[in-house]
Design a protein around this motif. Structure first.
Motif, PDB file in Angstrom:
ATOM      1  N   ASP A   1      -3.300  63.873  -7.890  1.00  0.00           N
ATOM      2  CA  ASP A   1      -2.941  65.138  -8.542  1.00  0.00           C
ATOM      3  C   ASP A   1      -4.106  65.758  -9.310  1.00  0.00           C
ATOM      4  OD1 ASP A   1      -3.119  63.313 -10.572  1.00  0.00           O
ATOM      5  OD2 ASP A   1      -1.145  63.733 -11.446  1.00  0.00           O
ATOM      6  N   ALA A   2      -5.304  65.230  -9.124  1.00  0.00           N
ATOM      7  CA  ALA A   2      -6.476  65.814  -9.780  1.00  0.00           C
ATOM      8  C   ALA A   2      -6.713  67.218  -9.240  1.00  0.00           C
ATOM      9  CB  ALA A   2      -7.709  64.947  -9.535  1.00  0.00           C
ATOM     10  N   VAL A   3      -6.987  68.165 -10.144  1.00  0.00           N
ATOM     11  CA  VAL A   3      -7.306  69.520  -9.701  1.00  0.00           C
ATOM     12  C   VAL A   3      -8.692  69.513  -9.073  1.00  0.00           C
ATOM     13  CG1 VAL A   3      -5.845  70.572 -11.445  1.00  0.00           C
ATOM     14  CG2 VAL A   3      -8.253  70.163 -11.957  1.00  0.00           C
ATOM     15  N   ALA A   4      -9.036  70.612  -8.396  1.00  0.00           N
ATOM     16  CA  ALA A   4     -10.281  70.667  -7.640  1.00  0.00           C
ATOM     17  C   ALA A   4     -11.503  70.374  -8.510  1.00  0.00           C
ATOM     18  CB  ALA A   4     -10.411  72.025  -6.953  1.00  0.00           C
TER      19      ALA A   4
ATOM     20  N   ILE B   1     -10.994  69.628  -1.434  1.00  0.00           N
ATOM     21  CA  ILE B   1     -12.397  69.277  -1.220  1.00  0.00           C
ATOM     22  C   ILE B   1     -13.171  70.450  -0.627  1.00  0.00           C
ATOM     23  CG2 ILE B   1     -13.927  67.837   0.197  1.00  0.00           C
ATOM     24  CD1 ILE B   1     -12.038  65.518  -0.262  1.00  0.00           C
ATOM     25  N   LEU B   2     -12.564  71.144   0.322  1.00  0.00           N
ATOM     26  CA  LEU B   2     -13.251  72.289   0.929  1.00  0.00           C
ATOM     27  C   LEU B   2     -13.497  73.392  -0.097  1.00  0.00           C
ATOM     28  CD1 LEU B   2     -11.452  72.575   4.404  1.00  0.00           C
ATOM     29  CD2 LEU B   2     -13.681  71.573   3.888  1.00  0.00           C
ATOM     30  N   SER B   3     -12.587  73.531  -1.071  1.00  0.00           N
ATOM     31  CA  SER B   3     -12.734  74.599  -2.066  1.00  0.00           C
ATOM     32  C   SER B   3     -13.905  74.361  -3.014  1.00  0.00           C
ATOM     33  CB  SER B   3     -11.444  74.751  -2.876  1.00  0.00           C
ATOM     34  OG  SER B   3     -11.250  73.645  -3.749  1.00  0.00           O
ATOM     35  N   VAL B   4     -14.378  73.117  -3.103  1.00  0.00           N
ATOM     36  CA  VAL B   4     -15.511  72.815  -3.996  1.00  0.00           C
ATOM     37  C   VAL B   4     -16.680  72.228  -3.196  1.00  0.00           C
ATOM     38  CG1 VAL B   4     -14.089  72.495  -6.052  1.00  0.00           C
ATOM     39  CG2 VAL B   4     -14.496  70.551  -4.533  1.00  0.00           C
TER      40      VAL B   4
END
Length: 615
Positions: free
Chosen positions: A96-99, A125-128
Motif C-alpha cells: 500500500d506504499a504510495v508511488a 513503478i511506471l509513474s516514477v
C-alpha cells in the motif's frame, strides 16, 4: 520436526533440505478463484530453480537488489527465495506504499529488478520510472490488465519460470551453475533488506544476514515446538519483519505449510477453511473478531444469550487455570467441558481458531480483559516483543507463564539489559548487520559493548522475571525527586477502565504526577442510567460528584498496582472540573482552558510520537 537447520546457513539450502526430507508434504497453499492450489516442497524447489534460471538469463546476478512489491502470494515469496538463490538481495516494499514511498525505497536500495503482484504495482513503478534510472526490468504475477502494456521492460513471472524450465531441461551446465551459486551462498551474506516504516523519520534499510535469520528462527521454532505438520496463514505485509520471520523464516526452518488467502478481504474467511495451527495478529484483529461475535449474539434467542454468558462466566473462572495446567476442581472441569462442547469449541470454529496450538499478539498494548477472554476459551494466546533490528523476537511468553502486563522473559540466546535511563538494550542471534548505506545511523543505535538500543523504555518485573515495556525511551522523564516517569505506561493502565476514554499524564520535572481524564460518554452514561444519576450534558455528567468518586477509585487501584513496581511513580492528583469530550467543542475548549490553568498544556501541546515496539 526438521532438525538439521543448523547445517543449512542460507534459506535456499533450507529449501533443498525440506525438498529432500518432506518432498510430498504441502509447502504453500493459495486460494485463487475460490479454489485452493497446493505446492509440495519438491514442487516449490523445482519452481524456484526454474524461476532463478529465468531471472539469471534476464541479468540478475550476485549482489543485485530485487524489490518485491505486493500482497501474500506464493510467487512473491518465491521471488524472495529466487533472489537469494542467485546471491541477490530481496527488498520487500509495502503493497500500500504510495508511488513516492515506493520510489524512495527502490532508489535508495539501488534496485535493478522488481517482482510485483499486479497492474496496480506496475502502474506505480511506471509513474516514477524517471526517478529509478537503475531499474531495468519488472516481472509481475497477475497478468490481468497488462496485455496492452509495453513489454520491453515487463515480463510475466509465469513466462520467466517457463523459460527457466526449458533452459534447465536443455542445458545441463545451467543446472550445475545454479547448484554452485546456491552452494556459494554463505551465512554471513546479506539475506534481505527490510525498510522501517519511517514513522519516526526517513525509512532505513535494515540489513539482515542469512545465518542470523535462520538462527533466530530456529530458537523460536524450538521454543514453540513447531513442526512440518503445522500450518500458518500468510496475511501480514510482506515488507514487515513479522511476516518474514513468522511465515517465511519459521516455515523454512520448521518445514510447515504457508497458506496465502485469496485477498486481504477474505483472509479471515479463508482462515476458517485452512484452520491454522500457528497464528499471529495484533490486538485490533482480536478485538474485531470478538466484536463480530458479540454482535451476532445480540441476534440470538434469549435462551442462547443466557447460556452464552453463563458459560463464559465458567470460562473466566476456570479457563486460564486449565490452560496453564493449574489445579481445578472436578466440578469446574466438568462445567468447562460442557462449555467447550456448547460454546467455546463452536466459537473457535467460527473464528477459524479451532486448530491453533500457539497464537501471538504484539504491536500495541492488549487490554487484559480481551487477553483473558481468548485464553479463557482455550486459545493459547501469548505476547512477544521485538523489532526489525533484532529480527523480531526479543522476548516471548512461555507456555503456562502468561501475564497480561508483561511480554515474557528474554528469548533463547537473547541478552537483554536495561540502561540507566530505562532504555531496553539487546544482543540477539538475528541482530542486524547495519542500516543500508547509513553507517552513522548504525553507530547511533549501538553501544560500545555491541548492544542495540531499542528506543523503548522498560524494566524486568522482579516477581516474574518478565520484561515490561512502559513507553518510548525519549518520552520517559523524571520527577523532581528522581523517580522514573513513564506517561504512556500510566495512561494505558488508566485506559484499561471502560469508563476512561482518554488519559494524559504529566509529571516530567514536577513534584507529582497529574492525570487528565476524559470519561467515555457511552460507558459512564450507561452507569448513570443504572444508578439513577440525572444529567443534561456531557459537562454535567463529567462534573458529577459520584463520577469523581468512581474515577478516584480507578486512580487508587492504578496507584496500588504502581506501588508494586518500585521503578514507577504514583499518580498524586486527578485534575478537577469538566474534562473535554473530543466530540464536544464547548467541552474541549473548557478542558483546554482548565488544563492551561493547571500549567499542563493540552494533548496537542503535549503530543508524543508513540509507535509499536514491534515495528
Amino acid at each position: 520436526m526438521a532438525t538439521d537447520a543448523a547445517r543449512a546457513d542460507t534459506f535456499p539450502k533450507l529449501l533443498i533440505r525440506n525438498a529432500r526430507l518432506f518432498a510430498d508434504r504441502p509447502a504453500y497453499r493459495h486460494k485463487d478463484l475460490g479454489i485452493w492450489q497446493v505446492w509440495t516442497w519438491a514442487q516449490v524447489l523445482a519452481e524456484t530453480r526454474a524461476y532463478a534460471a529465468g531471472l539469471s538469463r534476464l541479468g540478475v546476478k550476485r549482489g543485485d537488489t530485487v524489490a518485491i512489491v505486493g500482497s501474500n502470494r506464493p510467487r512473491l515469496y518465491w521471488s524472495v527465495m529466487t533472489a537469494q538463490m542467485l546471491g541477490a538481495i530481496p527488498v520487500p516494499v509495502y503493497a500500500d506504499a504510495v508511488a513516492d514511498e515506493l520510489a524512495y525505497v527502490l532508489a535508495h536500495a539501488d534496485v535493478r529488478f522488481a517482482a510485483v503482484e499486479d497492474q496496480e504495482q506496475v502502474d506505480k513503478i511506471l509513474s516514477v520510472s524517471e526517478r529509478l534510472p537503475k531499474l531495468e526490468r519488472v516481472v509481475y504475477d497477475e497478468q490481468r490488465g497488462l496485455r496492452d502494456y509495453d513489454h520491453s521492460r515487463l515480463t510475466a513471472i509465469d513466462d520467466v519460470i517457463a523459460e527457466g524450465h526449458a533452459a534447465l531441461a536443455s542445458e545441463a551446465s545451467l543446472s550445475q551453475w545454479l547448484d554452485r551459486e546456491i552452494d556459494t551462498g554463505k551465512g554471513s551474506d546479506p539475506s534481505i533488506i527490510l525498510y522501517t516504516s519511517g514513522t519516526t523519520g526517513q525509512s532505513k534499510g535494515v540489513v539482515l544476514s542469512a545465518s542470523g535469520c535462520i538462527n533466530a528462527a530456529s530458537d523460536t521454532v524450538a521454543f514453540d515446538h513447531l513442526t512440518e505438520r503445522d500450518e500458518a496463514l500468510a496475511y501480514l505485509p510482506l515488507a514487515w519483519v513479522g511476516d518474514h520471520y513468522l511465515n517465511y523464516a519459521q516455515a523454512l526452518v520448521a518445514a510447515f505449510c504457508l497458506a496465502c488467502p485469496e485477498n486481504a478481504d477474505t483472509a479471515m474467511a479463508d482462515m476458517k477453511e485452512i484452520g491454522p495451527t500457528f497464528f499471529f495478529a495484533p490486538p485490533r484483529v482480536f478485538e474485531q473478531m470478538l466484536t463480530r461475535v458479540m454482535i451476532r449474539m445480540e441476534d440470538a434467542s434469549p435462551i442462547k444469550r443466557r447460556a452464552f454468558h453463563a458459560l463464559l462466566g465458567v470460562a473466566r473462572r476456570y479457563g486460564e487455570k486449565i490452560l496453564n495446567g493449574e489445579r481445578v476442581p472436578l466440578a469446574g472441569r466438568a462445567l468447562y467441558a460442557l462449555g467447550e462442547l456448547m460454546i467455546y469449541g463452536p466459537l473457535k470454529n467460527v473464528l477459524g481458531l479451532s486448530r491453533v496450538r500457539v497464537a501471538y499478539t504484539a504491536g500495541e498494548a492488549i487490554g487484559p480483559d480481551l487477553f483473558s477472554f481468548y485464553r479463557s476459551i482455550g486459545l493459547n494466546l501469548k505476547q512477544l516483543y521485538g523489532q526489525t533490528e533484532a529480527f523480531l523476537y526479543l522476548t516471548a511468553q512461555p507456555d503456562g507463564k502468561i501475564y497480561s502486563d508483561t511480554v515474557g522473559p528474554a528469548m533463547t540466546n537473547v541478552d537483554l539489559r536495561i540502561a540507566e535511563n530505562g532504555e531496553v538494550l539487546f544482543k540477539s542471534p538475528g541482530q542486524f548487520t547495519g542500516y543500508f548505506k547509513d553507517a552513522a545511523k548504525t553507530a547511533e543505535v549501538m553501544t560500545a559493548e555491541g548492544f542495540v538500543k531499542t528506543g523503548d523504555a522498560g524494566f524486568i518485573d522482579p516477581k516474574t522475571g518478565h520484561l515490561k515495556i512502559i513507553d518510548r525511551a525519549k518520552d520517559v522523564g523524571r520527577l523532581n525527586d528522581g523517580s522514573l516517569f513513564a506517561p504512556k505506561y500510566i495512561e494505558n493502565k488508566l485506559k484499561f477502565y471502560p469508563n476512561i476514554k482518554e488519559a494524559v499524564a504529566v509529571g516530567d520535572g514536577r513534584d507529582d504526577v497529574t492525570a487528565m481524564l476524559n470519561i467515555d460518554l457511552v460507558a459512564v452514561g450507561s452507569w448513570a442510567e443504572r444508578n439513577n444519576v440525572v444529567y443534561g450534558s456531557y459537562q454535567e455528567l463529567a462534573g458529577n460528584a459520584r463520577v469523581y468518586d468512581m474515577l478516584e477509585k480507578h486512580i487508587d487501584e492504578v496507584n496500588k498496582s504502581l506501588a508494586d513496581e518500585p521503578q514507577m511513580v504514583r499518580i498524586a492528583l486527578a485534575v478537577g472540573r469538566t474534562l473535554a469530550s473530543p466530540d464536544d467543542d464547548h467541552g474541549r475548549v473548557e478542558g483546554e482552558r482548565q488544563a492551561r490553568a493547571f500549567g499542563l498544556g493540552t494533548r496537542a501541546d503535549n503530543h508524543r510520537d508513540r509507535h509499536s515496539p514491534t515495528q
